[in-house]
Every structure is written in C-alpha cells, then in structure tokens.
Design an enzyme around this catalytic site. Structure first.
Site, PDB file in Angstrom:
ATOM      1  N   GLY A  13       0.764  -1.244   0.089  1.00 13.27           N
ATOM      2  CA  GLY A  13       0.150  -0.057  -0.156  1.00 13.27           C
ATOM      3  C   GLY A  13       0.708   1.286  -0.082  1.00 13.27           C
ATOM      4  O   GLY A  13       1.873   1.404  -0.784  1.00 13.27           O
ATOM      5  N   ILE A  14       0.517   2.264   0.833  1.00 13.57           N
ATOM      6  CA  ILE A  14       0.936   3.540   1.014  1.00 13.57           C
ATOM      7  C   ILE A  14       2.495   3.425   1.442  1.00 13.57           C
ATOM      8  O   ILE A  14       3.477   3.899   1.059  1.00 13.57           O
ATOM      9  CB  ILE A  14       0.404   4.350   1.927  1.00 13.57           C
ATOM     10  N   ASN A  82       3.974   4.161   9.302  1.00  7.52           N
ATOM     11  CA  ASN A  82       3.018   4.102   8.473  1.00  7.52           C
ATOM     12  C   ASN A  82       1.977   2.866   8.798  1.00  7.52           C
ATOM     13  O   ASN A  82       0.909   3.141   8.446  1.00  7.52           O
ATOM     14  CB  ASN A  82       3.602   3.930   7.304  1.00  7.52           C
ATOM     15  N   ILE A  85      -3.965  -0.084  10.728  1.00 10.85           N
ATOM     16  CA  ILE A  85      -5.335  -1.154  10.530  1.00 10.85           C
ATOM     17  C   ILE A  85      -6.792  -0.448  10.820  1.00 10.85           C
ATOM     18  O   ILE A  85      -6.598   0.653  11.654  1.00 10.85           O
ATOM     19  CB  ILE A  85      -5.242  -2.337  11.479  1.00 10.85           C
ATOM     20  N   GLY A 143     -18.579   5.216  12.485  1.00 12.04           N
ATOM     21  CA  GLY A 143     -18.054   3.787  12.445  1.00 12.04           C
ATOM     22  C   GLY A 143     -16.461   3.635  12.440  1.00 12.04           C
ATOM     23  O   GLY A 143     -16.008   2.407  12.378  1.00 12.04           O
ATOM     24  N   GLN A 144     -15.949   4.653  12.867  1.00 10.26           N
ATOM     25  CA  GLN A 144     -14.606   4.763  13.315  1.00 10.26           C
ATOM     26  C   GLN A 144     -13.974   5.650  14.359  1.00 10.26           C
ATOM     27  O   GLN A 144     -12.856   6.174  14.502  1.00 10.26           O
ATOM     28  CB  GLN A 144     -13.526   5.317  12.037  1.00 10.26           C
ATOM     29  N   TYR A 147     -10.353   4.132  15.043  1.00 12.58           N
ATOM     30  CA  TYR A 147      -9.513   4.647  14.390  1.00 12.58           C
ATOM     31  C   TYR A 147      -9.370   6.248  14.268  1.00 12.58           C
ATOM     32  O   TYR A 147      -8.189   6.921  14.053  1.00 12.58           O
ATOM     33  CB  TYR A 147      -9.791   4.351  12.687  1.00 12.58           C
ATOM     34  N   GLY A 178      -6.213  11.490   2.426  1.00 15.56           N
ATOM     35  CA  GLY A 178      -7.405  11.256   2.426  1.00 15.56           C
ATOM     36  C   GLY A 178      -7.820  10.004   1.844  1.00 15.56           C
ATOM     37  O   GLY A 178      -6.771   8.942   2.201  1.00 15.56           O
ATOM     38  N   TYR A 179      -8.703   9.831   0.955  1.00 14.63           N
ATOM     39  CA  TYR A 179      -8.738   8.359   0.580  1.00 14.63           C
ATOM     40  C   TYR A 179      -7.675   8.039  -0.492  1.00 14.63           C
ATOM     41  O   TYR A 179      -7.773   8.611  -1.729  1.00 14.63           O
ATOM     42  CB  TYR A 179     -10.197   8.026   0.020  1.00 14.63           C
TER      43      TYR A 179
HETATM   44  N1  LIG Z   1      -5.603   3.885   2.168  1.00 13.52           N
HETATM   45  C1  LIG Z   1      -6.181   4.981   2.762  1.00 13.52           C
HETATM   46  O1  LIG Z   1      -7.005   5.704   2.142  1.00 13.52           O
HETATM   47  C2  LIG Z   1      -5.593   5.724   3.902  1.00 13.52           C
HETATM   48  C3  LIG Z   1      -6.164   6.872   4.176  1.00 13.52           C
HETATM   49  C4  LIG Z   1      -5.715   7.754   5.540  1.00 13.52           C
HETATM   50  C5  LIG Z   1      -4.709   7.058   6.102  1.00 13.52           C
HETATM   51  N2  LIG Z   1      -4.201   5.873   5.704  1.00 13.52           N
HETATM   52  C6  LIG Z   1      -3.094   5.332   6.757  1.00 13.52           C
HETATM   53  O2  LIG Z   1      -1.996   4.797   5.941  1.00 13.52           O
HETATM   54  C7  LIG Z   1      -1.216   4.045   6.568  1.00 13.52           C
HETATM   55  C8  LIG Z   1      -1.144   2.751   5.440  1.00 13.52           C
HETATM   56  O3  LIG Z   1      -2.378   2.376   4.805  1.00 13.52           O
HETATM   57  P1  LIG Z   1      -2.559   1.555   3.598  1.00 13.52           P
HETATM   58  O4  LIG Z   1      -3.960   1.781   2.909  1.00 13.52           O
HETATM   59  O5  LIG Z   1      -1.454   1.566   2.575  1.00 13.52           O
HETATM   60  O6  LIG Z   1      -2.692   0.210   4.320  1.00 13.52           O
HETATM   61  P2  LIG Z   1      -2.660  -1.551   3.860  1.00 13.52           P
HETATM   62  O7  LIG Z   1      -2.566  -1.320   2.236  1.00 13.52           O
HETATM   63  O8  LIG Z   1      -3.801  -2.298   4.665  1.00 13.52           O
HETATM   64  O9  LIG Z   1      -1.001  -1.889   4.526  1.00 13.52           O
HETATM   65  C9  LIG Z   1      -0.702  -1.985   5.820  1.00 13.52           C
HETATM   66  C10 LIG Z   1       0.430  -1.898   6.134  1.00 13.52           C
HETATM   67  O10 LIG Z   1       0.737  -1.893   7.486  1.00 13.52           O
HETATM   68  C11 LIG Z   1       1.099  -3.232   7.942  1.00 13.52           C
HETATM   69  N3  LIG Z   1       0.650  -3.254   9.276  1.00 13.52           N
HETATM   70  C12 LIG Z   1      -0.448  -3.664   9.856  1.00 13.52           C
HETATM   71  N4  LIG Z   1      -0.305  -4.052  11.214  1.00 13.52           N
HETATM   72  C13 LIG Z   1       0.859  -3.877  11.515  1.00 13.52           C
HETATM   73  C14 LIG Z   1       1.510  -4.006  12.808  1.00 13.52           C
HETATM   74  N5  LIG Z   1       1.113  -4.227  13.911  1.00 13.52           N
HETATM   75  N6  LIG Z   1       2.893  -4.133  12.586  1.00 13.52           N
HETATM   76  C15 LIG Z   1       3.724  -3.865  11.561  1.00 13.52           C
HETATM   77  N7  LIG Z   1       3.158  -3.341  10.523  1.00 13.52           N
HETATM   78  C16 LIG Z   1       1.622  -3.516  10.290  1.00 13.52           C
HETATM   79  C17 LIG Z   1       1.002  -4.435   7.119  1.00 13.52           C
HETATM   80  O11 LIG Z   1       1.700  -5.433   7.184  1.00 13.52           O
HETATM   81  P3  LIG Z   1       1.126  -6.855   6.418  1.00 13.52           P
HETATM   82  O12 LIG Z   1       1.580  -6.574   5.119  1.00 13.52           O
HETATM   83  O13 LIG Z   1       1.916  -7.816   7.067  1.00 13.52           O
HETATM   84  O14 LIG Z   1      -0.344  -7.059   6.748  1.00 13.52           O
HETATM   85  C18 LIG Z   1       0.827  -3.746   5.782  1.00 13.52           C
HETATM   86  O15 LIG Z   1       2.143  -3.337   5.290  1.00 13.52           O
HETATM   87  C19 LIG Z   1      -2.225   3.520   7.488  1.00 13.52           C
HETATM   88  O16 LIG Z   1      -1.786   4.105   8.871  1.00 13.52           O
HETATM   89  C20 LIG Z   1      -3.545   3.832   7.417  1.00 13.52           C
HETATM   90  O17 LIG Z   1      -4.374   4.203   8.542  1.00 13.52           O
HETATM   91  C21 LIG Z   1      -4.782   5.026   4.711  1.00 13.52           C
END
Ligand SMILES: NC(=O)c1ccc[n+]([C@@H]2O[C@H](COP(=O)([O-])OP(=O)(O)OC[C@H]3O[C@@H](n4cnc5c(N)ncnc54)[C@H](OP(=O)(O)O)[C@@H]3O)[C@@H](O)[C@H]2O)c1
Length: 241
Positions: A13-14, A82, A85, A143-144, A147, A178-179
C-alpha cells in the site's frame, strides 16, 4: 553513506510506495511488516528493499527490530510510522477488542517505534519522524471511533514531540491522507466508495500512494529542516483544516 530509513508497514500500500520513493531518493530503506509474508517476499524480490517482520503493537519487538535494522544498515535517521489497521464498527456495536487492536497498532505503535529510535537521533543531532495519520483523525468518521481516536492521537503526539526534538535537530511531522487507492480502501463496499465517498472528493478521484510518498520524501529531506510539528493534509480537497 546513505541515510537509513525505516518504514513500518512498508511492504504494501502507501508504505510500499514510501519505501520505493525513499530508496529512489538515495536512502537505505528497511521495510517493516506484520504478517503477510507472501506480499513482503514479492515486494523484496521486486524492489531489492530488505523486509523485517515484527508487530508495531509490541514494544519489545520494535526495540529489537530497530536494533536489527541498525546492525544491518546503520543508525536510523528517518522513521516513517505508516503501519495501520482498521476495525470499523458503529460505536454501539464496537467491541473492546476492536477498540484495543486499533489503538495498540495505530497509536501505541507510533510510541513503540519512536521511543527506541529517539535517543539515537538525539545523540546524532539529526532525525526525521514522519507519521501517517488520516483525514479521519482530523474530521472524525462514523464507524471509526477507534481509528479516529488513534489517528487524532498521532497528531497530538507529534506536536508534543516536535517541541522536544527541535533543539536536537529532529523534526516530527504528520501526513493526513484522504482516501488513497490501496487494499485498505478497496475493502470498502464498491457502491459506498462510488456513490458516497468519491463524490465528496473535490478532485473527483482517490489519491495514489505515490502522492503520499512524495510528501514523505520532502519531509525527510534536509531542506525541510524548518518544518516541524506540522500536518500535511493530502486529501484532494475533501476537508480543510
Ligand atoms: N488507504 C487510505 O486511504 C488511507 C487514508 C488515510 C490514512 N491511511 C493510513 O495510511 C497507512 C497505510 O495504509 P494502507 O492503506 O497502505 O494500508 P494497507 O494497504 O492495509 O497496508 C498496511 C500495512 O501495514 C502493515 N501493518 C499492519 N499492522 C501492523 C503491525 N501491527 N505491525 C507492523 N506492520 C503492520 C501491514 O503489514 P502486512 O503486509 O504484514 O499485513 C501492511 O504492510 C495506515 O496507517 C492507514 O491508516 C490510509
């Protein structure tokens, strides 16, 4: 010698986009992940970036993990918190386990990673701590409750720590995406995404992980040394602070 950067959740992901962007900017990058070995192995094979498995929710594992990275690559100059969950539920249905899991990972995880890295940064008089919070930590989201609380906590944590780190050459900043088009967002029901979420984004699309990664590379740079305690809001105009 290139500076060392750790990216938690850096294999998907990010986080994966951040790891790659930092590598392309000349950093020696360690990508941490929690449990998805298959994705981590694929990421390592494709990028050549070493991956390290531990949970950010476990303080001792974070301290040991950082030591391992430092033994392999050198002292950590840049920490990107980063990993995150979601365990979404309306509050009346939210279980204590859903609350705890999200707080443990998204808020305590930031403490667990930053604390063991902090003294080394202070001694070396240089550090960059960059935490990926969320638009939903700024505006709240039904719902969050779990979070939103954790992500708002990340902002308060960073503002406090920025004041402590300033004289030691450490900047502490937050990015609120954002999203963004990652698996986390693709898990949202498609109808909800297309009919309710995307219409709320003035630029009319989801963000790309690379758009967040570019913010990280900027905040990590020497040129960003005067920026600390700040929040970059990267959300396509969905919410202004
Ligand atoms: N996507 C969005 O729209 C969005 C928007 C705002 C903020 N964010 C934030 O951006 C960050 C990344 O989001 P994403 O969408 O890229 O998420 P993602 O695709 O679900 O990837 C999450 C990553 O975090 C790792 N992770 C989860 N729990 C962990 C733990 N306990 N210890 C170490 N690593 C852990 C996962 O490891 P595994 O690969 O091993 O599962 C994965 O590499 C998050 O903090 C999220 O809250 C995302």
């Amino acid at each position: 010698m290139s500076k060392v950067a750790i990216v938690t959740g850096g294999s998907r992901g990010i986080g994966a986009a951040i790891s790659i962007a930092l590598k392309n900017a000349g950093y020696s990058v360690a990508a941490n992940y929690a449990g998805n070995d298959e994705a981590a192995a694929k990421f390592k094979a494709e990028t050549g970036i070493p991956v390290y498995k531990w949970s950010v929710a476990d303080y001792d594992a974070c301290a040991a993990g950082i030591s391992r990275v430092e033994a392999d690559l050198g002292p950590v100059a840049v920490l990107v918190n980063n990993a995150g969950i979601t365990r979404d539920a309306m509050f009346h249905k939210m279980t204590p386990a859903q609350w705890k899991e999200v707080i443990d990972t998204n808020l305590s995880g930031v403490f667990n990673m930053t604390h063991p890295a902090w003294n080394g940064m202070r001694e070396r008089k240089f550090g960059r701590v960059i935490t990926i919070s969320s638009i939903n930590g700024q505006k709240g989201q039904a719902g969050q409750a779990n979070y939103s609380a954790a992500k708002a906590g990340d902002i308060g944590f960073s503002k406090a720590l920025a004041q402590e780190g300033a004289r030691a050459g450490i900047t502490v900043n937050v990015i609120c995406p954002g999203y963004i088009a990652t698996e986390m967002v693709k898990a949202i029901d498609e109808k909800v995404l297309n009919e309710r979420i995307i219409p709320q984004i003035p630029v009319g699309r989801l963000g790309e992980p690379e758009e967040i990664a570019r913010c990280v590379v900027f905040l990590a740079s020497d040129e960003a040394g005067f920026i600390t305690g700040s929040t970059i809001t990267a959300n396509g105009g969905q919410y202004f602070v």
